[in-house]
Design a protein around this motif. Structure first.
Motif, PDB file in Angstrom:
ATOM      1  N   GLU A  60     -10.434  11.030  -5.924  1.00  0.00           N
ATOM      2  CA  GLU A  60      -9.635  10.082  -4.925  1.00  0.00           C
ATOM      3  C   GLU A  60      -8.793   9.122  -5.615  1.00  0.00           C
ATOM      4  O   GLU A  60      -8.097   8.323  -5.266  1.00  0.00           O
ATOM      5  CB  GLU A  60     -10.576   9.358  -4.082  1.00  0.00           C
ATOM      6  CG  GLU A  60     -11.681   8.542  -4.615  1.00  0.00           C
ATOM      7  CD  GLU A  60     -12.978   9.357  -4.889  1.00  0.00           C
ATOM      8  OE1 GLU A  60     -12.762  10.546  -5.202  1.00  0.00           O
ATOM      9  OE2 GLU A  60     -13.986   8.673  -4.929  1.00  0.00           O
ATOM     10  N   GLN A  61      -8.951   8.856  -7.087  1.00  0.00           N
ATOM     11  CA  GLN A  61      -8.332   8.177  -7.945  1.00  0.00           C
ATOM     12  C   GLN A  61      -7.252   8.835  -8.792  1.00  0.00           C
ATOM     13  O   GLN A  61      -6.691   8.437  -9.753  1.00  0.00           O
ATOM     14  CB  GLN A  61      -9.151   7.149  -8.717  1.00  0.00           C
ATOM     15  CG  GLN A  61      -9.859   6.038  -7.863  1.00  0.00           C
ATOM     16  CD  GLN A  61     -11.048   5.507  -8.097  1.00  0.00           C
ATOM     17  OE1 GLN A  61     -12.020   5.453  -7.792  1.00  0.00           O
ATOM     18  NE2 GLN A  61     -10.940   5.282  -9.298  1.00  0.00           N
ATOM     19  N   PRO A  87       6.231   4.552  -8.402  1.00  0.00           N
ATOM     20  CA  PRO A  87       5.809   3.072  -7.611  1.00  0.00           C
ATOM     21  C   PRO A  87       5.583   3.540  -6.058  1.00  0.00           C
ATOM     22  O   PRO A  87       4.392   3.163  -5.379  1.00  0.00           O
ATOM     23  CB  PRO A  87       6.860   2.220  -7.597  1.00  0.00           C
ATOM     24  CG  PRO A  87       7.706   2.665  -8.809  1.00  0.00           C
ATOM     25  CD  PRO A  87       7.197   4.034  -8.999  1.00  0.00           C
ATOM     26  N   VAL A  88       6.332   4.706  -5.550  1.00  0.00           N
ATOM     27  CA  VAL A  88       6.083   5.083  -4.413  1.00  0.00           C
ATOM     28  C   VAL A  88       4.750   5.679  -4.058  1.00  0.00           C
ATOM     29  O   VAL A  88       3.956   5.535  -3.134  1.00  0.00           O
ATOM     30  CB  VAL A  88       7.165   6.397  -4.030  1.00  0.00           C
ATOM     31  CG1 VAL A  88       6.870   6.906  -2.473  1.00  0.00           C
ATOM     32  CG2 VAL A  88       8.676   5.271  -3.876  1.00  0.00           C
ATOM     33  N   ASN A 135       2.051   2.948  -4.171  1.00  0.00           N
ATOM     34  CA  ASN A 135       1.988   2.488  -2.800  1.00  0.00           C
ATOM     35  C   ASN A 135       1.260   3.166  -1.732  1.00  0.00           C
ATOM     36  O   ASN A 135       0.435   2.628  -0.859  1.00  0.00           O
ATOM     37  CB  ASN A 135       3.492   1.822  -2.402  1.00  0.00           C
ATOM     38  CG  ASN A 135       3.367   1.069  -1.106  1.00  0.00           C
ATOM     39  OD1 ASN A 135       2.602   0.083  -1.128  1.00  0.00           O
ATOM     40  ND2 ASN A 135       3.899   1.763   0.102  1.00  0.00           N
ATOM     41  N   GLN A 136       1.632   4.421  -1.739  1.00  0.00           N
ATOM     42  CA  GLN A 136       1.016   5.459  -0.841  1.00  0.00           C
ATOM     43  C   GLN A 136      -0.319   5.558  -0.901  1.00  0.00           C
ATOM     44  O   GLN A 136      -1.087   5.566  -0.112  1.00  0.00           O
ATOM     45  CB  GLN A 136       1.789   6.664  -0.946  1.00  0.00           C
ATOM     46  CG  GLN A 136       1.815   7.573   0.106  1.00  0.00           C
ATOM     47  CD  GLN A 136       2.881   8.818  -0.017  1.00  0.00           C
ATOM     48  OE1 GLN A 136       4.022   8.348  -0.318  1.00  0.00           O
ATOM     49  NE2 GLN A 136       2.361   9.724  -0.571  1.00  0.00           N
ATOM     50  N   HIS A 137      -0.934   5.598  -2.217  1.00  0.00           N
ATOM     51  CA  HIS A 137      -2.144   6.238  -2.279  1.00  0.00           C
ATOM     52  C   HIS A 137      -3.225   4.623  -2.598  1.00  0.00           C
ATOM     53  O   HIS A 137      -4.435   4.676  -2.189  1.00  0.00           O
ATOM     54  CB  HIS A 137      -2.566   6.988  -3.648  1.00  0.00           C
ATOM     55  CG  HIS A 137      -2.102   8.470  -3.287  1.00  0.00           C
ATOM     56  ND1 HIS A 137      -3.018   9.333  -3.272  1.00  0.00           N
ATOM     57  CD2 HIS A 137      -0.966   9.020  -3.221  1.00  0.00           C
ATOM     58  CE1 HIS A 137      -2.431  10.447  -2.979  1.00  0.00           C
ATOM     59  NE2 HIS A 137      -1.149  10.229  -3.098  1.00  0.00           N
ATOM     60  N   ILE A 138      -2.734   3.744  -3.145  1.00  0.00           N
ATOM     61  CA  ILE A 138      -3.516   2.551  -3.409  1.00  0.00           C
ATOM     62  C   ILE A 138      -2.932   1.457  -2.482  1.00  0.00           C
ATOM     63  O   ILE A 138      -4.048   0.866  -1.868  1.00  0.00           O
ATOM     64  CB  ILE A 138      -3.423   2.186  -4.891  1.00  0.00           C
ATOM     65  CG1 ILE A 138      -3.483   3.507  -5.920  1.00  0.00           C
ATOM     66  CG2 ILE A 138      -4.224   1.204  -5.118  1.00  0.00           C
ATOM     67  CD1 ILE A 138      -3.296   3.021  -7.374  1.00  0.00           C
ATOM     68  N   GLY A 139      -1.893   1.340  -2.067  1.00  0.00           N
ATOM     69  CA  GLY A 139      -1.598   0.267  -1.235  1.00  0.00           C
ATOM     70  C   GLY A 139      -1.924  -1.310  -1.782  1.00  0.00           C
ATOM     71  O   GLY A 139      -1.899  -2.246  -1.192  1.00  0.00           O
ATOM     72  N   ARG A 140      -1.713  -1.164  -3.107  1.00  0.00           N
ATOM     73  CA  ARG A 140      -2.158  -2.386  -3.696  1.00  0.00           C
ATOM     74  C   ARG A 140      -1.374  -2.256  -5.130  1.00  0.00           C
ATOM     75  O   ARG A 140      -1.335  -1.146  -5.684  1.00  0.00           O
ATOM     76  CB  ARG A 140      -3.597  -2.502  -4.068  1.00  0.00           C
ATOM     77  CG  ARG A 140      -3.951  -4.026  -4.533  1.00  0.00           C
ATOM     78  CD  ARG A 140      -5.109  -4.621  -3.825  1.00  0.00           C
ATOM     79  NE  ARG A 140      -6.249  -3.790  -3.619  1.00  0.00           N
ATOM     80  CZ  ARG A 140      -7.258  -4.408  -3.041  1.00  0.00           C
ATOM     81  NH1 ARG A 140      -7.130  -5.674  -2.360  1.00  0.00           N
ATOM     82  NH2 ARG A 140      -8.589  -3.632  -2.639  1.00  0.00           N
ATOM     83  N   ARG A 141      -0.784  -3.432  -5.697  1.00  0.00           N
ATOM     84  CA  ARG A 141      -0.036  -3.420  -6.973  1.00  0.00           C
ATOM     85  C   ARG A 141      -1.117  -3.309  -8.428  1.00  0.00           C
ATOM     86  O   ARG A 141      -1.724  -4.384  -8.375  1.00  0.00           O
ATOM     87  CB  ARG A 141       0.983  -4.696  -7.096  1.00  0.00           C
ATOM     88  CG  ARG A 141       2.167  -4.125  -8.067  1.00  0.00           C
ATOM     89  CD  ARG A 141       2.794  -5.292  -8.255  1.00  0.00           C
ATOM     90  NE  ARG A 141       3.526  -5.829  -6.916  1.00  0.00           N
ATOM     91  CZ  ARG A 141       4.950  -5.799  -6.964  1.00  0.00           C
ATOM     92  NH1 ARG A 141       5.750  -5.583  -7.944  1.00  0.00           N
ATOM     93  NH2 ARG A 141       5.471  -5.976  -5.615  1.00  0.00           N
TER      94      ARG A 141
END
Lengths: 363, 363
Positions: B204-205, B240-241, B244-250
């Protein structure tokens, strides 16, 4: 001053005495009926080392639908309220909406007509309200809305309409080293700004529907721009696809409440070893809503049949939950105040009594 | 028998004495040069409570490219070896490949001609070898390959060509409550079957490129079928897309090695607060490979310039790493054996000496 100090100490000791009682029941809002027992039995067997059902920590994946499973979804999905509020907010920049459906109906407050166009109308409104900004700006828009907008029937914040028993279940699973995920048909970027605070589920464990984004450098500053183009629909057949895409591992527990979750249930149940499938059945018209086979929102029909043939756990909201929503914060504070006041009075009384006793002794 | 017991105890005490020394340096394969110091300084300041740079645990997101950053990528991406092996394996079912490019060249062992068709040829081969099975079957195919296939130059398993210093860095970050992610242009389903075992990074990571999948019931059994259709390319602007899609955090830390990581670096660096950008610079033709601006694989050109103007950390493989690959398992075992034998000999010697001494005393 001294009295206050003593009182604080006394209150603390009361609080600490109360702890073990709570620790024995991590899910106090669940009645001691079959569903709670099934959950506890499942968790105990998969976490017991040496048991034939033991599941290693890394594989303890639990997935939860959001609408109707973790929070309410009536009279319509809460994200739809967001869409309508956002249309009203954006209207000054879109004078053409006055004469253009479905926007014109929304602006007149006629939601029924606005939704008459079905899925197509909804997608059009979704795009108009969810795209066009950067991801950063959209996060702020959602945060502003979710912390202020109120449900038309209950007058509560939408995040106060989450289910207390499900919050307890999420926490109970995490204490048992489960990783809890949301797998919702709702917008991924609509949920992520608040799920960590409300459910304890971080953004990287939220899976949902999404629109495409595009990386751009604006004056040298990198941004992700939200495009009016569907990227992924995380519903029905999409749920196992989304789970595989994001988690890459099959859940051992899945909870939902509608036919939109059926494929997630099937996918979860088909894995090797022990599995748990739970369905929130909305049976409580008094404390929440009662609906299933014929509802336009959150229809539970095929999954209800399959639950019966496959032995999945049906949670009867009316019978199995002794509380639906959390105690609102102000009431909580009120209760705490009352409790402290009562404790203080008792303490003062016993202190005075002991002084009197001492006096009587001396006398 | 008694001697052996004593020896075991002695060996154990030697081992425990050795522990604290290791604990003081969690990254022994890094020389004490600027990059290691920069990493430690960064980690110490973002994890120090009360520091102005403090980052809460939930936001300690670190992203790593895979090819050329966590393992080697020469003379071509390791996934390409998998593709070619798989074409040979599938050839009996595809008699038409004998006369069809690029497959015909692969079957003749002429990789150069096979790759002459550029990206289009690669995608065609990727689809033919990655689609058509269920996700479960594909996982098994990858697992079988990765545990047996060997690199043509080193003769090692591909998973033995991961970078020891990077393994240490991943572990060091996790000990400091970072969540470590892979963000690679490689196939997500090609990496997930082995990343947990090799890098300690659970599926999942792992974020990567993907093809579409479709949910189906086959004889009542739910499966996900892999389709010959691109879903997402996790490279360059895609990184970056994908993040954002998987983590939703920078992320607050990003590591890579090529221009394919540039946008991930920019996206990471543009966040508020302390950030760390690291680049593995392949400068070691002797122990690994040396390449940068002109390489066909893992080209590092624009990002090399930007690293210099922006103060990103360049890791010079030759100067900053005292070891590139992990000690192979058989050598490790050999070393352990040698160590134990030596300890045993010393112990026996001192025991005999003490007996002699005792004798001499008596005498």
């Amino acid at each position: 001053m001294k009295l206050t100090k003593l009182f604080v100490l006394a209150a603390l000791s009361v609080a600490s005495l109360a702890l073990p009682a709570f620790a024995t029941d991590p899910m106090p809002s669940w009645n001691d009926t079959a569903p709670k027992r099934a959950i506890v039995t499942f968790v105990e067997k998969v976490t017991k080392e040496g048991s034939p059902d033991f599941v290693p920590v890394a594989e303890r994946i639990a997935t939860f639908d959001n609408d109707g499973c973790l929070w309410s979804e009536q009279p319509m999905y809460f994200q739809a309220f967001f869409i309508f509020d956002r249309i009203k907010q954006l209207a000054p920049q879109h004078p053409e909406w006055k004469d253009k459906e479905p926007f014109a109906s929304v602006l007149k407050g006629d939601i029924k007509s606005a939704l008459a166009g079905g899925e197509h109308a909804l997608i059009e409104m979704g795009m108009a309200t969810h795209a066009g900004t950067t991801t950063e700006k959209f996060e702020k828009i959602v945060t502003d809305w979710i912390t202020t907008a109120k449900h038309p029937k209950t007058g509560r914040l939408f995040t106060e309409m989450v289910y207390q028993p499900m919050l307890e279940l999420l926490a109970y699973l995490r204490v048992n080293s489960f990783k809890t995920f949301i797998v919702s048909g709702g917008g991924i970027e609509f949920m992520r700004p608040w799920t960590e605070k409300v459910y304890g589920i971080p953004p990287e464990q939220v899976i949902g529907s999404s629109i495409k984004t595009k990386f751009e450098l604006r004056d040298g500053k990198p941004v992700l721009v939200r495009l009016p183009e569907i990227n992924f629909i995380d519903d029905k057949q999409g749920k196992p696809v989304g789970i595989n895409q994001h988690i890459g591992r099959r859940p051992i527990l899945a909870f939902g409440n509608s036919d939109g979750d059926l494929q997630m249930f099937q996918w979860t149940a088909a894995g090797q070893g022990s599995r748990f499938i739970g369905i929130v059945h909305h049976t409580d018209a008094e404390r929440e809503w009662a609906y299933d086979r014929k509802s336009h929102v959150g229809r539970l029909d095929k999954a209800l049949d399959e639950a019966k043939t496959k032995g999945w756990t049906l949670v009867n909201m009316k019978k199995d939950w002794n509380r639906v929503f959390p105690i609102p914060k102000n009431e909580q504070q009120l209760k705490q105040k009352e409790f402290l006041l009562l404790t203080y009075k008792r303490f003062k009384f016993s202190l005075e009594k002991s002084r009197l006793d001492q006096k009587s002794c001396r006398w």
